[in-house]
Write a protein that holds these residues in place. Sequence first.
Motif, short mmCIF file in Angstrom:
data_model
loop_
_atom_site.label_atom_id
_atom_site.label_comp_id
_atom_site.label_asym_id
_atom_site.label_seq_id
_atom_site.Cartn_x
_atom_site.Cartn_y
_atom_site.Cartn_z
N LEU A 144 36.23 -9.88 11.39
CA LEU A 144 35.44 -9.77 10.43
C LEU A 144 35.02 -11.17 9.86
CD1 LEU A 144 38.07 -7.62 8.27
CD2 LEU A 144 36.03 -6.85 9.04
N LEU A 145 33.75 -11.04 9.40
CA LEU A 145 32.83 -12.28 8.89
C LEU A 145 33.02 -12.45 7.52
CD1 LEU A 145 29.76 -12.58 11.12
CD2 LEU A 145 31.98 -13.42 11.48
N ASN A 146 33.27 -13.63 6.94
CA ASN A 146 32.91 -13.89 5.58
C ASN A 146 31.64 -13.38 4.93
OD1 ASN A 146 33.20 -14.72 2.79
ND2 ASN A 146 34.12 -16.79 3.46
N PRO A 147 31.53 -12.51 4.02
CA PRO A 147 30.10 -12.17 3.51
C PRO A 147 29.49 -13.31 2.91
CG PRO A 147 31.90 -10.54 2.83
CD PRO A 147 32.69 -11.79 3.33
N ASP A 148 30.14 -14.52 2.57
CA ASP A 148 29.38 -15.58 2.09
C ASP A 148 28.51 -16.36 3.18
OD1 ASP A 148 30.45 -15.10 -0.39
OD2 ASP A 148 32.23 -16.62 -0.26
N ASP A 149 28.82 -16.16 4.40
CA ASP A 149 28.20 -16.66 5.62
C ASP A 149 27.24 -15.75 6.26
OD1 ASP A 149 29.85 -18.77 5.26
OD2 ASP A 149 31.41 -18.09 6.56
N VAL A 150 26.87 -14.75 5.41
CA VAL A 150 25.85 -13.94 6.00
C VAL A 150 24.71 -13.36 5.13
CG1 VAL A 150 25.60 -11.36 6.95
CG2 VAL A 150 27.64 -12.43 7.41
N GLU A 151 23.46 -13.58 5.74
CA GLU A 151 22.32 -13.32 4.62
C GLU A 151 21.68 -12.03 5.26
OE1 GLU A 151 18.24 -15.32 3.62
OE2 GLU A 151 19.93 -16.70 3.92
N VAL A 152 21.13 -11.44 4.57
CA VAL A 152 20.53 -10.01 4.68
C VAL A 152 19.00 -10.27 4.60
CG1 VAL A 152 20.14 -7.38 4.59
CG2 VAL A 152 22.53 -8.84 4.39
N GLN A 153 17.92 -9.88 5.52
CA GLN A 153 16.64 -10.05 5.23
C GLN A 153 16.05 -8.89 5.69
OE1 GLN A 153 15.05 -13.25 7.47
NE2 GLN A 153 15.96 -14.90 6.29
N PRO A 154 15.50 -8.02 4.65
CA PRO A 154 14.92 -6.86 5.02
C PRO A 154 13.30 -6.97 5.67
CG PRO A 154 14.51 -7.20 2.78
CD PRO A 154 15.59 -8.50 2.94
N SER A 155 12.97 -6.08 6.40
CA SER A 155 11.72 -6.03 7.27
C SER A 155 10.78 -4.99 6.89
CB SER A 155 12.31 -6.14 8.85
OG SER A 155 11.19 -6.39 9.33
N ARG A 174 13.58 -0.42 10.53
CA ARG A 174 14.47 0.47 9.65
C ARG A 174 15.48 -0.29 9.06
NH1 ARG A 174 16.83 5.65 12.26
NH2 ARG A 174 18.23 3.93 13.25
N ASP A 175 16.16 -1.07 9.81
CA ASP A 175 17.21 -1.82 9.60
C ASP A 175 16.94 -3.14 9.42
OD1 ASP A 175 18.92 0.59 10.12
OD2 ASP A 175 19.23 0.06 12.27
N PRO A 176 17.66 -3.82 8.26
CA PRO A 176 17.46 -5.21 8.08
C PRO A 176 17.66 -6.19 9.07
CG PRO A 176 19.34 -4.36 6.80
CD PRO A 176 18.89 -3.40 7.65
N ARG A 177 17.75 -7.32 8.99
CA ARG A 177 17.83 -8.44 9.95
C ARG A 177 19.15 -9.12 9.17
NH1 ARG A 177 12.27 -10.16 9.84
NH2 ARG A 177 11.23 -9.56 11.76
N PHE A 178 20.13 -9.30 10.20
CA PHE A 178 21.37 -10.21 9.74
C PHE A 178 21.31 -11.54 10.32
CE2 PHE A 178 23.39 -5.68 10.30
CZ PHE A 178 22.94 -5.41 8.83
N LEU A 179 21.52 -12.36 9.31
CA LEU A 179 21.63 -13.88 9.68
C LEU A 179 22.91 -14.39 9.31
CD1 LEU A 179 18.12 -14.95 8.58
CD2 LEU A 179 18.50 -14.20 10.89
N ILE A 180 23.55 -15.35 9.95
CA ILE A 180 24.94 -15.78 9.59
C ILE A 180 24.77 -17.47 10.17
CG2 ILE A 180 25.90 -13.70 10.64
CD1 ILE A 180 26.95 -15.07 13.11
N ARG A 181 25.83 -17.98 9.57
CA ARG A 181 26.02 -19.43 9.78
C ARG A 181 27.15 -19.67 10.95
NH1 ARG A 181 25.30 -19.05 4.37
NH2 ARG A 181 23.81 -20.39 3.41
N LEU A 182 26.88 -20.47 11.78
CA LEU A 182 27.82 -20.70 12.76
C LEU A 182 29.15 -21.31 12.20
CD1 LEU A 182 26.01 -22.70 15.63
CD2 LEU A 182 26.77 -20.39 15.49
N PRO A 183 30.49 -21.06 12.71
CA PRO A 183 31.65 -21.60 12.17
C PRO A 183 31.63 -23.06 12.22
CG PRO A 183 32.00 -19.86 13.62
CD PRO A 183 30.55 -20.12 13.82
N ASN A 184 32.35 -23.74 11.16
CA ASN A 184 32.34 -25.02 10.73
C ASN A 184 32.90 -25.50 12.14
OD1 ASN A 184 31.51 -24.65 8.29
ND2 ASN A 184 33.70 -24.64 7.53
N GLU A 185 33.92 -25.13 13.03
CA GLU A 185 34.36 -25.89 14.08
C GLU A 185 33.25 -25.67 15.02
OE1 GLU A 185 35.56 -23.18 12.57
OE2 GLU A 185 37.38 -23.82 11.88
N MET A 186 32.45 -24.88 15.36
CA MET A 186 31.43 -24.84 16.49
C MET A 186 30.45 -25.73 16.05
SD MET A 186 29.56 -21.61 18.03
CE MET A 186 31.22 -20.84 18.23
#
Length: 716
Positions: A176-187, A191-203
């Motif tokens: 499970l990812l933290n919703p604060d690290d995910v951004e939704v961009q409609p296209s 039909r489905d939006p794009r999902f963008l995430i931030r890499l984990p801090n360790e990476m």
Amino acid sequence: MPEQEKTEAALARMSRMFRRSSRNESESSEAAEMRANRRIRRAASEGGGRSNPSVGFATARPRDPLYYWRQNNMPFQFDDPAQMQKMRAYCRLVYASHPIVGSCVDIYSKYPLLGMKMSCKDERLTEFYKQHFLEEDGLNYNKFMVDMGREYWTVGEAWPLGTFNEALGVWDDEELLNPDDVEVQPSPFLRDPRFLIRLPNEMRELIRTRQPAWEYAKLMEAYPELTYYADDNALMPVSNVLLRQLKFEADTFNRRGVPLLYRAMRSLMQEEMLNAAVDSIADRLYTPLILAKLGASASDLGTQVPWIPTQDDLADFEEAVDTALAGDFRIIMSHFGVQMEAVLGKEDMPDLSGEFERIEGRILQTFGLSKTMLAGASSGETYAADALNRDLVTQMLTNYQQLLHRHYRQRALVVAEAQEHFDYEERGGKRYVKMEEIFEVDEETGEERIVEQPKLLIPDLQFRTMSLQDEAAQTEFFEALREAGVPISMRTRLHNVPIDFDDEIEKARDEAVDLAVAEQETRKATYVALRDKGLPIPMDLRADFEPRALPESQDPMQMQADGLRVPMLGLDPTGSQPTLAPTMQDLATTPADGGVVEPGSVPEPVDADQGGSRPDESDEQRESMPKQSSAHPPVTGTEVTELFQNAERMRHLANIHRPRTKVAPKPQLEEGEDESAIAVPEAVQRLQPVGLYGGPRHVGMRRHVTEDEINKGLQV
């Protein structure tokens, strides 16, 4: 002098006007309106009989429905990421600290998962998917779905991210990812939006520092495209096959989920204010403010001179009071001139149980529950008022079960396509693959066409029926339908019962065999005991256990005289008889040169109408013989692990029709070099998911598998 006073008055008026204009620019229209109202009412109360000065007017609030939420700093703008993060953080705190909210969320997360099982017409597929999704060595959905449900009901959305192993064709892990690290961009085109995430801090820290060096080298060797997303504000696109969004749709036009707890936000805030009031009163009762008066007037002393204590007298008395308050046995002795009383702490604790019960009922109503449903009806109350709440809870939990079923189905279909688990139908003892039609558009030419592809087969994930009615009444209803002739199977009637139907069949069969053997052993022991004691023996025991002479046709001596050899048990060799005719499967699996079948090669079955060697058995005799499926391999002890060996062809098709997009790692900037001088790959510019988060490439490749190839005996 008058001129100087006029000048100062003019400067004062200009200063007030300047302050008023600057204040009007910074403050809102509501605050300006409130300030004007106060100024008018203050002038009315002071203005020479124009109004009654004894009447006080409260400051009226602007008639704005959102004013309360703004003034109390309560987030309500669902499209603002900062407010949504604040809202989710508050909901997590409420779940961890509030007993009612925490219990309701746990009920909604765990209760719909009762009776979770899989069923399919192919038992081998059922066992395979059960081990992959439900067992602890696999994805362990029994625990993962509880965590996903807690995230869903607490913050309004859950983001499960899967890691797919293309070599084995199965899922390696799901987190499970933290919703604060995910951004939704409609296209506008998808039909489905794009999902963008931030890499984990360790990476991100590993990519920046490149330490440890061996970890950085391994990361760049496997996933070089991650170097373009190491910045704090960089967002990386992720395939919708790997990352899925399970959101609570409280707002139809919002692309993010809204927490269910937002309905109880005001009630929770009021409860906090009531708790603060109770804490304040209890604090005053526990540590009251004491007013001590030391000294005496002249009338109290009967003299003309009053006694006014000095600073030393006050210090001594204060020390005595502190000592008394700190001790277990408290006493202060004084001959005169002391008066002590509590200033704060005189009030009694108010009874706020009614207010707390009202708020508790509103919080329960957020989840569709009520006190009567949880604790039962008291005197004078009935369950009729909870009928609507019961139906509401049933609908909410059923919808959540369907949401979980859709998530499992999307995950299972990816595995089924990689393993070539195609649906089939049986005709004449053989299995033939089912085909389905899909509509596709050529990305290069724009041509629209309808193509056929094999239909996938996965086990169905079933849950316990979310019915809050009496299960005993429901069971009696099913039994009445069964007696009336409605064909309801035993599996359906035992769906909500913790009984494994297959295990019970096997146990019942073993028990029947054991009882039959024990019964015959008892009859034999009875026969032996009666015979040894010379007592009369019943005829049924004589017929079953007394030795009898063989007929002349079965006499061994007569058979030897006729030239026939009698087999000797224990002396003759055992094994397969070489004179038996080969079966169709033996003929199909034996090469023409008599050699060994190559691994992975599947010979074509022999058609009886096309000639070839036929055994001596007639078709009537072979009718009842077991038949080998044309689409499935023979069942062996390693049937589950053999299903992993079917992903090679789909990987081959993916390499042909959807080659992997390779991205070179981002070069390291030299001292003084500008970031804009680095050429960004086209896949990164187009926000195309590649590499680790590019998604399984075999999805959609089954359209290139023909029906004839599968029906010739290729494994499903």
